[in-house]
Scaffold this active site. Structure first.
Site, PDB file in Angstrom:
ATOM      1  N   SER A  63      51.770 -49.174-119.188  1.00 28.55           N
ATOM      2  CA  SER A  63      52.015 -48.433-117.948  1.00 28.55           C
ATOM      3  C   SER A  63      53.495 -48.168-117.700  1.00 28.55           C
ATOM      4  CB  SER A  63      51.446 -49.208-116.756  1.00 28.55           C
ATOM      5  OG  SER A  63      52.201 -50.400-116.524  1.00 28.55           O
ATOM      6  N   ASN A  64      54.341 -49.100-118.132  1.00 31.09           N
ATOM      7  CA  ASN A  64      55.772 -49.128-117.781  1.00 31.09           C
ATOM      8  C   ASN A  64      55.982 -49.269-116.272  1.00 31.09           C
ATOM      9  OD1 ASN A  64      58.483 -49.180-118.789  1.00 31.09           O
ATOM     10  ND2 ASN A  64      58.809 -47.123-118.017  1.00 31.09           N
ATOM     11  N   TRP A  65      54.990 -49.800-115.564  1.00 29.20           N
ATOM     12  CA  TRP A  65      55.133 -50.074-114.126  1.00 29.20           C
ATOM     13  C   TRP A  65      56.297 -51.046-113.905  1.00 29.20           C
ATOM     14  CZ3 TRP A  65      54.963 -54.333-110.898  1.00 29.20           C
ATOM     15  CH2 TRP A  65      54.699 -54.086-109.542  1.00 29.20           C
TER      16      TRP A  65
END
Length: 272
Positions: A226-228
């Site tokens: 996600s790279n959240w």
């Protein structure tokens, strides 16, 4: 969502930030993003496992990453830390016990460890079972391909190779990435297309072409992330996480391949 998320699905790259923990000098803190916020996202997307990656903001102070893994539980969370070549074995042992299984080599702006120290760092962490997690400008791959191939054990490449100017699938730098995948020791995260795409949302077609080529080449070596909380893309608004997950419906169109990318491959690599 168009993607039916299978049981055991893993987000292989995200970060936690704690407003009470100061960032390293000269780094950027995007805000306060704790475990509680991420659990909401996990539930929304149907994700069960996660790899917590040490953010640049904290350099080699791994406190927030380790504490967050502890809150999530090591059965469902593991991590990638940053350590210097002179790290003590006792610290590596502590981090390993806490769920750390990789070291972050980040050669772009803000990263602490580059190619110049990669070999020395890997010599320290490989005996503890860690792999290398690499982020760089993919256009430089031909220059560093041989050094990366010499790494002991497994290695993971972030963000679809992170070509800062997306290249064509027949470009020599992309062929270099495919050769690394062909070692059988290399995994690639299909993630964060918004960081490099020039064609933009919703499809990020220039990055998408590379993602599709990678999936065709070696679906058993692809991961999703996600790279959240999208630290480099908070303004005016971060990308929609459901939309980012749904890109897999375009990049890997059949359910069996999506299950490999979301569940089976990360379970193998991260030993869930």
């Amino acid at each position: 969502m168009r993607v039916r998320v299978p049981p055991g699905a893993c987000d292989t790259h995200m970060h936690f930030y704690d407003e009470k923990v100061p960032g390293a000098a000269g780094t950027f803190l995007p805000g306060h993003f704790p475990v509680e916020d991420y659990r909401v996202l996990q539930k929304r997307l149907g994700l069960e496992r996660v790899i917590v990656v040490q953010p640049n903001a904290y350099a080699d102070d791994n406190r927030v990453t380790v504490e967050s893994i502890g809150k999530l539980g090591k059965a469902a969370a593991k991590g990638v830390a940053v350590v210097r070549p002179d790290v003590k074995d006792s610290e590596l042992g502590r981090l390993t016990k806490a769920g750390i299984c990789g070291v972050r080599i980040m050669t772009l702006h803000g990263g602490l460890l580059g190619f110049d120290v990669m070999d020395a760092v890997m010599a320290r962490v490989h005996p503890f079972g860690w792999h290398a997690n690499l982020q760089f400008d993919g256009r430089e791959l031909p220059k560093y391909e041989a050094q990366i191939k010499r790494l002991p054990g497994k290695f993971v490449i972030d963000h679809t190779g992170k070509f800062l100017e997306p290249v064509a699938a027949d470009h020599e730098a992309f062929k270099s990435l495919l050769r690394l995948v062909d070692t059988g020791r290399c995994w690639v995260k299909l993630s964060a297309p918004y960081e490099t795409s020039k064609t933009g949302a919703p499809k990020y077609d220039d990055v998408g072409r590379l993602a599709k080529a990678l999936v065709r080449h070696a679906p058993e070596r692809m991961l999703w992330a996600s790279n959240w909380p999208h630290p480099s893309a908070r303004k005016p608004a971060p990308p929609n996480d459901e939309d980012l997950l749904d890109l897999l419906a375009d990049w890997a169109s059949d359910a069996a391949t999506q299950r490999k990318i979301l569940t089976d491959n990360p379970a193998e690599l991260y030993r869930f």
